[in-house]
Design a protein around this motif. Structure first.
Motif, PDB file in Angstrom:
ATOM      1  N   GLU A   3       0.821  -1.214   0.000  1.00 24.13           N
ATOM      2  CA  GLU A   3       0.000   0.000   0.000  1.00 24.13           C
ATOM      3  C   GLU A   3       0.859   1.272   0.000  1.00 24.13           C
ATOM      4  O   GLU A   3       0.637   2.186  -0.784  1.00 24.13           O
ATOM      5  N   ILE A   7       1.080   4.429  -2.604  1.00 24.04           N
ATOM      6  CA  ILE A   7       0.858   5.824  -2.198  1.00 24.04           C
ATOM      7  C   ILE A   7       2.036   6.685  -2.649  1.00 24.04           C
ATOM      8  O   ILE A   7       1.855   7.772  -3.186  1.00 24.04           O
ATOM      9  N   ILE A  10       1.734   7.322  -6.310  1.00 27.39           N
ATOM     10  CA  ILE A  10       0.701   8.333  -6.600  1.00 27.39           C
ATOM     11  C   ILE A  10       1.246   9.719  -6.274  1.00 27.39           C
ATOM     12  O   ILE A  10       1.105  10.662  -7.052  1.00 27.39           O
ATOM     13  N   GLY A  29       1.233  18.334   2.918  1.00 28.93           N
ATOM     14  CA  GLY A  29       0.467  17.546   1.951  1.00 28.93           C
ATOM     15  C   GLY A  29       0.487  16.067   2.286  1.00 28.93           C
ATOM     16  O   GLY A  29       0.423  15.683   3.460  1.00 28.93           O
ATOM     17  N   ILE A  30       0.610  15.214   1.267  1.00 28.00           N
ATOM     18  CA  ILE A  30       0.611  13.762   1.459  1.00 28.00           C
ATOM     19  C   ILE A  30       1.762  13.347   2.376  1.00 28.00           C
ATOM     20  O   ILE A  30       2.868  13.858   2.253  1.00 28.00           O
ATOM     21  N   GLY A  31       1.502  12.414   3.289  1.00 24.03           N
ATOM     22  CA  GLY A  31       2.583  11.871   4.103  1.00 24.03           C
ATOM     23  C   GLY A  31       2.346  11.941   5.592  1.00 24.03           C
ATOM     24  O   GLY A  31       2.993  11.244   6.363  1.00 24.03           O
ATOM     25  N   ASP A  32       1.445  12.764   6.025  1.00 25.82           N
ATOM     26  CA  ASP A  32       1.142  12.796   7.464  1.00 25.82           C
ATOM     27  C   ASP A  32      -0.280  12.280   7.660  1.00 25.82           C
ATOM     28  O   ASP A  32      -0.889  11.741   6.758  1.00 25.82           O
ATOM     29  N   ASP A  33      -0.810  12.451   8.847  1.00 30.09           N
ATOM     30  CA  ASP A  33      -2.154  11.923   9.111  1.00 30.09           C
ATOM     31  C   ASP A  33      -3.242  12.746   8.436  1.00 30.09           C
ATOM     32  O   ASP A  33      -4.336  12.260   8.169  1.00 30.09           O
ATOM     33  N   LEU A  91      -8.008  12.014  -2.503  1.00 36.06           N
ATOM     34  CA  LEU A  91      -8.363  10.895  -3.373  1.00 36.06           C
ATOM     35  C   LEU A  91      -8.467   9.581  -2.603  1.00 36.06           C
ATOM     36  O   LEU A  91      -7.490   9.114  -2.028  1.00 36.06           O
ATOM     37  N   LEU A  93      -8.917   5.744  -3.152  1.00 34.64           N
ATOM     38  CA  LEU A  93      -8.850   4.763  -4.231  1.00 34.64           C
ATOM     39  C   LEU A  93      -9.107   3.376  -3.669  1.00 34.64           C
ATOM     40  O   LEU A  93      -8.452   2.960  -2.713  1.00 34.64           O
ATOM     41  N   LEU A 121      -2.941  17.520  -5.224  1.00 36.43           N
ATOM     42  CA  LEU A 121      -3.436  16.368  -4.468  1.00 36.43           C
ATOM     43  C   LEU A 121      -2.756  16.386  -3.101  1.00 36.43           C
ATOM     44  O   LEU A 121      -1.525  16.329  -3.010  1.00 36.43           O
ATOM     45  N   GLY A 123      -3.838  14.458  -0.249  1.00 37.16           N
ATOM     46  CA  GLY A 123      -4.048  13.328   0.640  1.00 37.16           C
ATOM     47  C   GLY A 123      -5.087  12.384   0.088  1.00 37.16           C
ATOM     48  O   GLY A 123      -5.612  12.587  -1.020  1.00 37.16           O
ATOM     49  N   GLY A 124      -5.372  11.329   0.858  1.00 39.47           N
ATOM     50  CA  GLY A 124      -6.357  10.376   0.391  1.00 39.47           C
ATOM     51  C   GLY A 124      -6.283   9.092   1.177  1.00 39.47           C
ATOM     52  O   GLY A 124      -5.779   9.061   2.302  1.00 39.47           O
ATOM     53  N   ASP A 125      -6.759   8.027   0.554  1.00 38.31           N
ATOM     54  CA  ASP A 125      -6.765   6.734   1.200  1.00 38.31           C
ATOM     55  C   ASP A 125      -6.650   5.685   0.105  1.00 38.31           C
ATOM     56  O   ASP A 125      -7.161   5.873  -1.001  1.00 38.31           O
ATOM     57  N   THR A 126      -5.942   4.600   0.390  1.00 39.61           N
ATOM     58  CA  THR A 126      -5.767   3.556  -0.618  1.00 39.61           C
ATOM     59  C   THR A 126      -6.138   2.218   0.005  1.00 39.61           C
ATOM     60  O   THR A 126      -5.559   1.828   1.019  1.00 39.61           O
TER      61      THR A 126
HETATM   62  P1  ADP Z   1      -3.390   6.855   7.803  1.00 40.99           P
HETATM   63  O1  ADP Z   1      -3.228   5.427   8.130  1.00 40.99           O
HETATM   64  O2  ADP Z   1      -2.883   7.796   8.816  1.00 40.99           O
HETATM   65  O3  ADP Z   1      -4.781   7.190   7.315  1.00 40.99           O
HETATM   66  P2  ADP Z   1      -2.398   6.297   5.219  1.00 40.99           P
HETATM   67  O4  ADP Z   1      -1.337   5.246   5.311  1.00 40.99           O
HETATM   68  O5  ADP Z   1      -3.751   5.899   4.777  1.00 40.99           O
HETATM   69  O6  ADP Z   1      -2.417   7.099   6.585  1.00 40.99           O
HETATM   70  O7  ADP Z   1      -1.881   7.434   4.255  1.00 40.99           O
HETATM   71  C1  ADP Z   1      -0.611   7.998   4.394  1.00 40.99           C
HETATM   72  C2  ADP Z   1      -0.563   9.308   3.675  1.00 40.99           C
HETATM   73  O8  ADP Z   1      -0.796   9.106   2.302  1.00 40.99           O
HETATM   74  C3  ADP Z   1      -1.639  10.286   4.137  1.00 40.99           C
HETATM   75  O9  ADP Z   1      -1.102  11.592   4.066  1.00 40.99           O
HETATM   76  C4  ADP Z   1      -2.721  10.127   3.121  1.00 40.99           C
HETATM   77  O10 ADP Z   1      -3.486  11.311   2.989  1.00 40.99           O
HETATM   78  C5  ADP Z   1      -1.925   9.813   1.868  1.00 40.99           C
HETATM   79  N1  ADP Z   1      -2.652   8.970   0.899  1.00 40.99           N
HETATM   80  C6  ADP Z   1      -3.080   7.705   1.056  1.00 40.99           C
HETATM   81  N2  ADP Z   1      -3.689   7.260  -0.049  1.00 40.99           N
HETATM   82  C7  ADP Z   1      -3.664   8.275  -0.936  1.00 40.99           C
HETATM   83  C8  ADP Z   1      -4.142   8.447  -2.250  1.00 40.99           C
HETATM   84  N3  ADP Z   1      -4.804   7.493  -2.910  1.00 40.99           N
HETATM   85  N4  ADP Z   1      -3.943   9.649  -2.836  1.00 40.99           N
HETATM   86  C9  ADP Z   1      -3.312  10.627  -2.178  1.00 40.99           C
HETATM   87  N5  ADP Z   1      -2.816  10.535  -0.953  1.00 40.99           N
HETATM   88  C10 ADP Z   1      -2.996   9.371  -0.327  1.00 40.99           C
END
Ligand code: ADP
Ligand code: MG
Length: 321
Positions: A3, A7, A10, A29-33, A91, A93, A121, A123-126
């Motif tokens: 996963e 990320i 992306i 941006g992306i990388g923290d909570d 995003l 996904l 972009l 942040g998000g979840d995968t």
């Molecule tokens: P957490 O477990 O804290 O929710 P994640 O491991 O899900 O953290 O995500 C780590 C980082 O990556 C977060 O900043 C999150 O916003 C980003 N992220 C996760 N999936 C995506 C995605 N599909 N697009 C953009 N950012 C993403």
């Protein structure tokens, strides 16, 4: 591939370079909570979200590039319909398997549109599961500048951008196993962001056409407490639709969806702006009707004879003339 590798891919493939001054206030941006964003001083935050499920919101054979484009486009279209400036996206996904090639193409489609509108972009979840893409678009607007659905008044012009009905025709052709000559209208809608910005302060109501012209005009009319007269022969159509018989063409134009054009009402004293916007933004703008006091939609066809569509949206019609 895990996963976090997806990320990182992306993150790398969607990172855009900005001209100076267009960094859009991304503090984290992306990388923290969570992301930390700075809304420009004196502006309000505008938020919209939309989900695309495979087979429901796009044909299963849609290319990853087009899915990347469309998930952002439909959300930018919502921001455009509010008159907002797009700034950030989140995003979510859901992917059946970790497929770097799929993610690469998806990111390309996403990034080309994001770059064009200076959207970052943040942040998000995968997750793993059936293919589904949920996107949240964030933008900003001057306080009170938003274009809502509830401001239409009798006498206002009803205006639509671009052409309508083409996406619905393309979808139906694909579902029937035929080739769709104008498939790009379905796969690559162009959000009318600049038009939405231009309309703030002028349009009395605005919506983007996602459910079909009658349904979406119905939303404006219900919110505004009025009705409208539509002149069907003025509905703007594409080259392919032009080849259809009137009734078939009108069905796509009135009840089809997925056009992502802006449908707005304009007080008649602002009519001259239509030419200016059309020329400066290089976009077709068609006056297709007028707001009336009595509720419901009156469709006038050839020779101004009333036309009663038999398809969806019928509940919006008032009986008789
Ligand atoms: P957490 O477990 O804290 O929710 P994640 O491991 O899900 O953290 O995500 C780590 C980082 O990556 C977060 O900043 C999150 O916003 C980003 N992220 C996760 N999936 C995506 C995605 N599909 N697009 C953009 N950012 C993403
Ligand atoms: Mg998470």
């Amino acid at each position: 591939m895990k996963e976090f590798e997806l990320i990182r891919q992306i993150q790398q493939e969607t990172s855009v370079s900005y001209s100076p001054g267009r960094e859009h206030g991304v503090k984290l941006g992306i990388g923290d909570d969570a992301a930390v964003l700075e809304v420009p001083a004196g502006q309000h935050l505008v938020a919209a979200t939309d989900t695309l499920n495979a087979g429901i919101h796009f044909p299963p054979d849609t290319s990853p590039f087009d899915i990347g484009h469309k998930c952002l486009a439909v959300n930018l279209s919502d921001l455009a319909a509010m008159g907002a400036i797009p700034r950030w996206a989140l995003l979510s996904l859901s992917l059946p398997r970790a497929d770097p090639e799929w993610v690469h193409l998806f990111s390309e489609g996403f990034s080309s549109l994001a770059q064009a509108h200076s959207v970052t972009l943040v942040g998000g979840d995968t997750t793993s599961g059936p293919l589904s893409i949920s996107l949240t678009a964030l933008g900003s607007i001057e306080p009170g500048g938003q274009l809502t659905r509830d401001g239409a008044h009798p006498g206002d012009l009803v205006v639509v951008s671009g052409t309508i009905g083409g996406a619905a025709l393309a979808l139906e052709q694909l579902q029937a196993g035929k080739t769709a000559l104008e498939r790009h209208l379905l796969d690559r809608p162009q959000p009318r962001v600049s038009l939405g910005r231009s309309l703030t302060g002028y349009a009395s109501a605005c919506i983007d056409v996602s459910d079909g012209l009658l349904a979406d005009l119905g939303h404006i009319l219900r919110a505004s407490g009025c009705g409208a007269k539509l002149e069907i022969e003025k509905l703007p159509h594409t080259r392919v639709l032009a080849g259809l018989k009137d009734v078939a063409k009108w069905r796509y134009q009135l009840s089809g969806g997925d056009d992502y054009e802006l449908l707005f009402t304009l007080p008649p004293q602002h009519r001259a702006w239509l030419t200016t916007w059309s020329q400066t933004l290089d976009i077709r703008l068609s006056v297709i009707g007028e707001i009336e006091q009595d509720e419901g939609i009156r469709c006038l066809g050839k020779d101004r004879k009333e036309y009663h569509p038999i398809q969806t949206g019928f509940e919006h019609f008032r009986a008789g003339s």
